[in-house]
Enzyme design. Structure first.
Site, PDB file in Angstrom:
ATOM      1  N   GLY A 208       0.820  -1.208   0.000  1.00  0.00           N
ATOM      2  CA  GLY A 208       0.000   0.000   0.000  1.00  0.00           C
ATOM      3  C   GLY A 208       0.855   1.259   0.000  1.00  0.00           C
TER       4      GLY A 208
ATOM      5  NE  ARG B 170      -4.004  -5.476   0.005  1.00  0.00           N
ATOM      6  CZ  ARG B 170      -3.416  -4.623   0.835  1.00  0.00           C
ATOM      7  NH1 ARG B 170      -2.457  -3.818   0.413  1.00  0.00           N
ATOM      8  NH2 ARG B 170      -3.782  -4.553   2.107  1.00  0.00           N
TER       9      ARG B 170
ATOM     10  CG  ASP C  16      -4.716  -3.994  13.162  1.00  0.00           C
ATOM     11  OD1 ASP C  16      -4.084  -3.643  12.154  1.00  0.00           O
ATOM     12  OD2 ASP C  16      -5.944  -4.153  13.168  1.00  0.00           O
TER      13      ASP C  16
ATOM     14  NE  ARG D 157       3.097  -1.543  10.701  1.00  0.00           N
ATOM     15  CZ  ARG D 157       2.736  -0.698  11.647  1.00  0.00           C
ATOM     16  NH1 ARG D 157       1.994  -1.106  12.651  1.00  0.00           N
ATOM     17  NH2 ARG D 157       3.083   0.558  11.603  1.00  0.00           N
TER      18      ARG D 157
ATOM     19  NE  ARG E 178       5.461  -1.764   4.428  1.00  0.00           N
ATOM     20  CZ  ARG E 178       6.192  -2.027   5.512  1.00  0.00           C
ATOM     21  NH1 ARG E 178       7.146  -2.924   5.456  1.00  0.00           N
ATOM     22  NH2 ARG E 178       5.958  -1.409   6.639  1.00  0.00           N
TER      23      ARG E 178
ATOM     24  NE  ARG F  35      -2.837  12.170  -8.476  1.00  0.00           N
ATOM     25  CZ  ARG F  35      -3.879  12.793  -7.932  1.00  0.00           C
ATOM     26  NH1 ARG F  35      -4.178  12.626  -6.665  1.00  0.00           N
ATOM     27  NH2 ARG F  35      -4.634  13.569  -8.662  1.00  0.00           N
TER      28      ARG F  35
ATOM     29  CB  SER G 203      -0.747  -4.620   7.228  1.00  0.00           C
ATOM     30  OG  SER G 203      -1.407  -3.412   6.970  1.00  0.00           O
TER      31      SER G 203
END
Ligand code: HPA
Length: 236
Positions: free
Chosen positions: A21, A88, A207, A220, A25, A44, A91
């Site tokens: 996402g 994809r 989470d 993470r 990363r 962007r 998380s």
């Protein structure tokens, strides 16, 4: 060439794209795992990179958060840039105490109450969409080779992160069998279906809606390493 959201030549992007996402990363993955890296997109700040992993070309690009965002980027990559496969890597929040923080999950389906698929296609769409079996098989085989345990299940792809009813997930878990929540896979799987392409979704539990445990950024990072190794290995 360029699309409204990506400025790159077709040859700049590999047939397989890993999509976290967060664009930062994507940068980290490229810098950590890939050789001969070139950046192909900065529009962007949705950074995209291509490099080689064990000699094979692979790209990695951020998707942004939510179905509208991954819907745009995955459509342009599949349709305008001839990308064949998008995996994809994200998380998720656990809907059941059968999942622990850092578990790596392979989505066997994506359930959503989103209108993304029906609006995009102009016709009724199922509320559960499947990933590509061949990509899932390759990911499972890669995880086995690497000795990384993965759990499989149907994921809830949600349009809403903050619900008024914080207990709603229990009903979704019972009625739909969904084991965890994220916000992108349903649109990704739909685009792959309508464009005749391949998609899959690997997630790390960050989470828990059951226990309210959450991971730190550093924890993470480590957990994501395993998921990324599975995703990269299936590409070679
Ligand atoms: N909700 C939606 N998406 C998520 C979550 C969550 O709790 N955790 C990680 N991605």
């Amino acid at each position: 060439m360029s699309t409204p959201h990506i400025s790159a030549e077709k040859s700049d992007i590999a047939p397989v794209v890993l999509m976290p996402g967060d664009p930062l990363r994507a940068k980290m993955i490229a810098e950590t795992y890939l050789e001969n890296v070139t950046q192909f997109n900065a529009v962007r700040n949705m950074f995209g990179y291509t490099g080689t992993y064990k000699g094979k070309a692979i790209s990695v690009m951020g998707s942004g958060m939510g179905m509208p965002s991954i819907g745009i980027y995955s459509y342009e990559l599949f349709k305008m840039y001839d990308v064949d496969t998008i995996i994809r890597i994200g998380s998720c929040g656990a809907y059941t105490d059968a999942l622990d923080l850092y578990d790596v999950i392979l989505a066997t389906g994506s359930y959503s109450e989103s209108t993304y698929a029906s609006v995009q296609s102009g016709q009724d769409a199922p509320d559960i969409l499947a990933p590509s079996p061949s990509v899932n098989e390759a990911l499972e085989a890669a995880a086995k080779d690497l000795n990384i345990p993965i759990k499989k299940g149907i994921i809830h792809s949600s349009d809403v992160f903050y619900r008024q009813d914080t207990q709603h997930f229990k009903r979704l878990h019972e009625e739909k069998g969904v084991i965890a929540v994220e916000m992108e896979s349903y649109a990704l799987f739909h685009n792959a279906h309508v464009l005749g392409k391949h998609a899959a979704c690997l997630l790390t539990v960050s989470d828990s809606l059951v226990t309210h445990e959450a991971t730190t950024a550093e924890e993470r990072q480590n957990a994501f390493t395993q998921m990324m190794e599975v995703a990269l290995s299936q590409a070679v």
